[in-house]
Design an enzyme around this catalytic site. Structure first.
Site, PDB file in Angstrom:
ATOM      1  N   ASP A 113      -2.210  -7.355  -1.387  1.00 22.90           N
ATOM      2  CA  ASP A 113      -2.099  -5.980  -0.894  1.00 22.90           C
ATOM      3  C   ASP A 113      -2.420  -4.978  -2.010  1.00 22.90           C
ATOM      4  O   ASP A 113      -3.498  -5.017  -2.580  1.00 22.90           O
ATOM      5  CB  ASP A 113      -0.692  -5.794  -0.297  1.00 22.90           C
ATOM      6  CG  ASP A 113      -0.511  -4.479   0.446  1.00 22.90           C
ATOM      7  OD1 ASP A 113      -1.129  -4.315   1.514  1.00 22.90           O
ATOM      8  OD2 ASP A 113       0.234  -3.626  -0.046  1.00 22.90           O
ATOM      9  N   ARG A 117      -5.673  -4.544  -4.886  1.00 20.55           N
ATOM     10  CA  ARG A 117      -6.549  -3.394  -5.150  1.00 20.55           C
ATOM     11  C   ARG A 117      -6.575  -3.091  -6.654  1.00 20.55           C
ATOM     12  O   ARG A 117      -7.626  -2.755  -7.212  1.00 20.55           O
ATOM     13  CB  ARG A 117      -6.089  -2.189  -4.332  1.00 20.55           C
ATOM     14  CG  ARG A 117      -6.096  -2.512  -2.833  1.00 20.55           C
ATOM     15  CD  ARG A 117      -5.924  -1.337  -1.921  1.00 20.55           C
ATOM     16  NE  ARG A 117      -5.737  -1.840  -0.568  1.00 20.55           N
ATOM     17  CZ  ARG A 117      -6.727  -2.317   0.214  1.00 20.55           C
ATOM     18  NH1 ARG A 117      -7.972  -2.307  -0.237  1.00 20.55           N
ATOM     19  NH2 ARG A 117      -6.476  -2.787   1.423  1.00 20.55           N
ATOM     20  N   HIS A 158       0.626   4.327   7.604  1.00 20.00           N
ATOM     21  CA  HIS A 158       1.215   4.719   6.325  1.00 20.00           C
ATOM     22  C   HIS A 158       0.157   5.154   5.315  1.00 20.00           C
ATOM     23  O   HIS A 158       0.432   5.973   4.436  1.00 20.00           O
ATOM     24  CB  HIS A 158       2.067   3.581   5.754  1.00 20.00           C
ATOM     25  CG  HIS A 158       1.322   2.318   5.489  1.00 20.00           C
ATOM     26  ND1 HIS A 158       0.856   1.491   6.496  1.00 20.00           N
ATOM     27  CD2 HIS A 158       0.954   1.719   4.318  1.00 20.00           C
ATOM     28  CE1 HIS A 158       0.238   0.453   5.954  1.00 20.00           C
ATOM     29  NE2 HIS A 158       0.283   0.571   4.638  1.00 20.00           N
ATOM     30  N   TRP A 159      -1.074   4.618   5.432  1.00 18.06           N
ATOM     31  CA  TRP A 159      -2.142   5.065   4.530  1.00 18.06           C
ATOM     32  C   TRP A 159      -2.354   6.571   4.633  1.00 18.06           C
ATOM     33  O   TRP A 159      -2.664   7.227   3.646  1.00 18.06           O
ATOM     34  CB  TRP A 159      -3.457   4.361   4.900  1.00 18.06           C
ATOM     35  CG  TRP A 159      -3.651   3.022   4.271  1.00 18.06           C
ATOM     36  CD1 TRP A 159      -2.721   2.047   4.075  1.00 18.06           C
ATOM     37  CD2 TRP A 159      -4.888   2.496   3.764  1.00 18.06           C
ATOM     38  NE1 TRP A 159      -3.304   0.953   3.491  1.00 18.06           N
ATOM     39  CE2 TRP A 159      -4.623   1.193   3.293  1.00 18.06           C
ATOM     40  CE3 TRP A 159      -6.184   2.997   3.697  1.00 18.06           C
ATOM     41  CZ2 TRP A 159      -5.621   0.391   2.739  1.00 18.06           C
ATOM     42  CZ3 TRP A 159      -7.179   2.191   3.143  1.00 18.06           C
ATOM     43  CH2 TRP A 159      -6.895   0.903   2.667  1.00 18.06           C
ATOM     44  N   TYR A 220      -1.030   5.734  -3.244  1.00 15.85           N
ATOM     45  CA  TYR A 220      -1.912   5.911  -2.086  1.00 15.85           C
ATOM     46  C   TYR A 220      -2.783   7.160  -2.214  1.00 15.85           C
ATOM     47  O   TYR A 220      -3.938   7.160  -1.782  1.00 15.85           O
ATOM     48  CB  TYR A 220      -1.086   5.955  -0.799  1.00 15.85           C
ATOM     49  CG  TYR A 220      -0.647   4.580  -0.346  1.00 15.85           C
ATOM     50  CD1 TYR A 220      -1.346   3.891   0.633  1.00 15.85           C
ATOM     51  CD2 TYR A 220       0.456   3.958  -0.920  1.00 15.85           C
ATOM     52  CE1 TYR A 220      -0.960   2.631   1.048  1.00 15.85           C
ATOM     53  CE2 TYR A 220       0.853   2.689  -0.524  1.00 15.85           C
ATOM     54  CZ  TYR A 220       0.144   2.028   0.462  1.00 15.85           C
ATOM     55  OH  TYR A 220       0.533   0.770   0.848  1.00 15.85           O
ATOM     56  N   HIS A 281       0.443 -10.368   7.636  1.00 15.99           N
ATOM     57  CA  HIS A 281       0.056  -9.711   6.387  1.00 15.99           C
ATOM     58  C   HIS A 281       0.692 -10.315   5.140  1.00 15.99           C
ATOM     59  O   HIS A 281       0.082 -10.347   4.072  1.00 15.99           O
ATOM     60  CB  HIS A 281       0.439  -8.236   6.483  1.00 15.99           C
ATOM     61  CG  HIS A 281       0.178  -7.437   5.257  1.00 15.99           C
ATOM     62  ND1 HIS A 281      -1.077  -7.281   4.712  1.00 15.99           N
ATOM     63  CD2 HIS A 281       1.034  -6.727   4.447  1.00 15.99           C
ATOM     64  CE1 HIS A 281      -1.008  -6.509   3.632  1.00 15.99           C
ATOM     65  NE2 HIS A 281       0.260  -6.170   3.458  1.00 15.99           N
TER      66      HIS A 281
END
Length: 302
Positions: A113, A117, A158-159, A220, A281
């Site tokens: 997750d 990144r 949520h992004w 984010y 996920h």
């Protein structure tokens, strides 16, 4: 240095550390025998996500688990207007400094997750440091934003909440941090069933720490701004991940339903393999045995 913070008992076979690197203090634990393997967690969790995986890996690797800056018991610096502080470039620098402090100049990385990144940027910015990489349940950030539609925005709400200007999303999360853990994690494929009581307690406790909501939002916000700039520069220049890359994702998750992860990652890396696992996920907690088998096979490959 040693830390007085107690990790959950399922990680008691590892040595806990706090290390000052790159202007922050990173909390984690490490131990085992073999080549170094860095394990990175995702949102809204901590290094505890590896509690079912890491003990089975320590006879094969020197495992390093760490809370990313802003998460768990690592430092939570305030954000800045350009979101540099939580850019994946800066977070990747944290990790190369951490591994150097532990005595490892080259290492492999297994990341889920948000951690994946950061690992993506780590592979691009520091290719000389990374032997192999495995990313769990992500597609490239730039592709995910550029392909956003109603289905994705609904599934990954949520992004788009967390990138809103401070302090609105922070206030909403801080009003009930336990609910953020339970509703966000429990709203996925398998609900809260895959998570042990001790792990959930650790995630709730970390979410309540001062500064966590702000740091998480800044992670984010950076992903929606400066990180995309960095990704576009690399893509336009033809820069790709040079080390062998393995990608795994959940058959019942959003990546499987809305994206084509193999096609997208083949455009970002020179050597890619991967498959879906029979879960949602949270691969390390839903399918730990599969993750362990994949890890041993991929990172021990000649």
């Amino acid at each position: 240095m040693m830390n007085t913070t107690q990790d959950p008992s399922m990680l008691e076979m590892f040595e806990t550390f706090d290390l000052d690197v790159n202007g922050v203090t990173l909390h984690g634990c490490a131990g085992g025998n073999g080549p170094p393997l860095l394990l990175l967690h995702g949102h809204p969790q901590t290094h505890v996500i590896w509690h079912r995986v890491a003990p089975k890996l320590k006879d094969h690797f020197h495992v390093v688990m760490v809370d990313l800056r802003g998460y768990g018991h690592s430092s939570k610096p305030s954000g800045d207007p350009e979101h540099v502080t939580y850019s994946k470039r800066v977070m990747a620098l944290d990790l190369v400094a951490l591994m150097s402090a532990l005595g490892f100049e080259r290492f492999a990385v297994l990341a889920h997750d948000r951690g994946a990144r950061v690992a993506h940027r780590l592979c691009l910015d520091h290719p000389e440091r990374i032997e192999r990489a495995m990313f769990l349940d992500i597609a490239p950030t730039l592709d995910m934003y550029e392909r956003t539609d109603r289905a994705f925005a609904s599934a990954y709400f949520h992004w788009f909440l967390l990138i809103q200007p401070a302090p609105l999303p922070e206030r909403l999360i801080e009003a009930s941090p336990d609910a953020w853990i339970e509703e966000v994690m429990g709203g996925r494929h398998a609900g809260l069933a895959p998570f042990s009581t001790e792990a959930l307690d650790a995630y709730r406790a970390a979410m309540r720490l001062p500064g966590t909501a702000h740091a998480m939002c800044e992670d984010y916000r950076a992903a929606n701004t400066i990180d995309l700039d960095h990704d576009r520069i690399d893509r336009d220049a033809g820069h790709r991940i040079r080390c062998p890359l393995r990608v795994l994702w959940g058959k019942h998750g959003v990546i499987e339903k809305l994206f084509d992860p193999m096609t997208l990652w083949r455009a970002c890396a020179l050597e890619v393999s991967g498959r879906a696992l029979p879960c949602g996920h949270y691969l390390p907690e839903e399918c730990p045995d599969d993750v362990i088998r994949e890890t041993l096979a991929f990172f021990n490959a000649d």
